[in-house]
Design a protein around this motif. Structure first.
Motif, PDB file in Angstrom:
ATOM      1  N   GLY A  33      50.953  21.819 -13.847  1.00 44.31           N
ATOM      2  CA  GLY A  33      50.986  22.237 -12.452  1.00 44.31           C
ATOM      3  C   GLY A  33      51.054  21.074 -11.475  1.00 44.31           C
ATOM      4  O   GLY A  33      50.888  21.255 -10.275  1.00 44.31           O
ATOM      5  N   HIS A  34      51.297  19.867 -11.974  1.00 47.17           N
ATOM      6  CA  HIS A  34      51.414  18.676 -11.139  1.00 47.17           C
ATOM      7  C   HIS A  34      52.665  17.898 -11.561  1.00 47.17           C
ATOM      8  O   HIS A  34      53.091  17.978 -12.702  1.00 47.17           O
ATOM      9  N   VAL A  48      46.709   8.663 -12.129  1.00 43.90           N
ATOM     10  CA  VAL A  48      46.996  10.065 -11.848  1.00 43.90           C
ATOM     11  C   VAL A  48      46.715  10.377 -10.375  1.00 43.90           C
ATOM     12  O   VAL A  48      47.492  11.067  -9.720  1.00 43.90           O
ATOM     13  N   ASP A  49      45.615   9.862  -9.841  1.00 43.03           N
ATOM     14  CA  ASP A  49      45.278  10.128  -8.439  1.00 43.03           C
ATOM     15  C   ASP A  49      46.321   9.560  -7.474  1.00 43.03           C
ATOM     16  O   ASP A  49      46.621  10.157  -6.445  1.00 43.03           O
ATOM     17  N   ARG A  53      50.992  15.076  -7.757  1.00 44.92           N
ATOM     18  CA  ARG A  53      50.787  16.047  -6.697  1.00 44.92           C
ATOM     19  C   ARG A  53      51.028  17.451  -7.252  1.00 44.92           C
ATOM     20  O   ARG A  53      51.849  17.655  -8.147  1.00 44.92           O
ATOM     21  N   GLU A  54      50.328  18.422  -6.677  1.00 43.94           N
ATOM     22  CA  GLU A  54      50.417  19.799  -7.134  1.00 43.94           C
ATOM     23  C   GLU A  54      51.798  20.385  -6.826  1.00 43.94           C
ATOM     24  O   GLU A  54      52.366  20.127  -5.779  1.00 43.94           O
ATOM     25  N   VAL A  84      58.635  23.089  -6.447  1.00 43.54           N
ATOM     26  CA  VAL A  84      58.488  22.164  -5.317  1.00 43.54           C
ATOM     27  C   VAL A  84      57.077  21.586  -5.256  1.00 43.54           C
ATOM     28  O   VAL A  84      56.128  22.175  -5.765  1.00 43.54           O
ATOM     29  N   TYR A  85      56.963  20.410  -4.607  1.00 39.78           N
ATOM     30  CA  TYR A  85      55.639  19.882  -4.293  1.00 39.78           C
ATOM     31  C   TYR A  85      55.001  20.822  -3.277  1.00 39.78           C
ATOM     32  O   TYR A  85      55.619  21.165  -2.267  1.00 39.78           O
ATOM     33  N   ARG A  86      53.776  21.256  -3.534  1.00 40.28           N
ATOM     34  CA  ARG A  86      53.074  22.160  -2.624  1.00 40.28           C
ATOM     35  C   ARG A  86      52.887  21.509  -1.254  1.00 40.28           C
ATOM     36  O   ARG A  86      52.974  22.169  -0.223  1.00 40.28           O
TER      37      ARG A  86
END
Length: 155
Positions: A33-34, A48-49, A53-54, A84-86
């Motif tokens: 989901g990212h 990762v941080d 992105r979600e 898409v990126y949320r």
């Protein structure tokens, strides 16, 4: 400088080796989901941080409801579906989105023929022909379709 002729003057500049290149976010494994951002990391190691992105499935609404009134032909309706990126809606590769991809097309089944053109559901700018044209047998054996029953308004 005149008093130091016996000594070699030290260099005032030196060339330093180039810093190792920063990693790119494409090398980071993001959780389901990212998706990784398409950028270089600010440090020498991507995290990762920093990079993930979600993401979500984004669909356009269906253009219209499938017709329920008489005289419509079978039709296929399409709509866009993208991962898409949320955060900003930018499209990414579909493999990053989790879950089942929403449908991008649907079939609107044909509806029974109209018994009278007054029953036809005409699109905006058109209206039903009255009386029903002779080539449409009225009643149970009708052969009327929306195309045969609707005429463009000329006002």
């Amino acid at each position: 400088e005149t008093h130091c002729k016996a000594h070699v003057k030290p260099d005032t500049e030196r060339i330093c080796p180039a810093a190792p290149p920063c990693g790119t976010c494409g090398s980071v494994h993001c959780h389901d989901g990212h998706a990784p951002l398409q950028k270089k990391c600010s440090g020498s190691k991507c995290t990762v941080d920093d990079c993930c992105r979600e993401v979500e499935w984004k669909t356009k609404e269906w253009g219209t409801q499938c017709p329920v009134r008489c005289g419509h032909k079978k039709e296929i309706e399409n709509r866009s579906v993208a991962c898409v990126y949320r955060q900003n809606g930018e499209a990414v590769n579909e493999t990053y989105c989790s879950g089942t991809k929403p449908e991008g097309s649907r079939i609107c089944e044909a509806t029974p023929r109209c018994r009278h053109c007054s029953e036809a559901e005409c699109v905006s700018g058109y209206y039903p022909i009255t009386p029903t044209p002779e080539n449409c047998d009225e009643g149970e054996n009708s052969s009327c379709t929306v195309d045969e029953c609707c005429i463009k308004a000329d006002w």
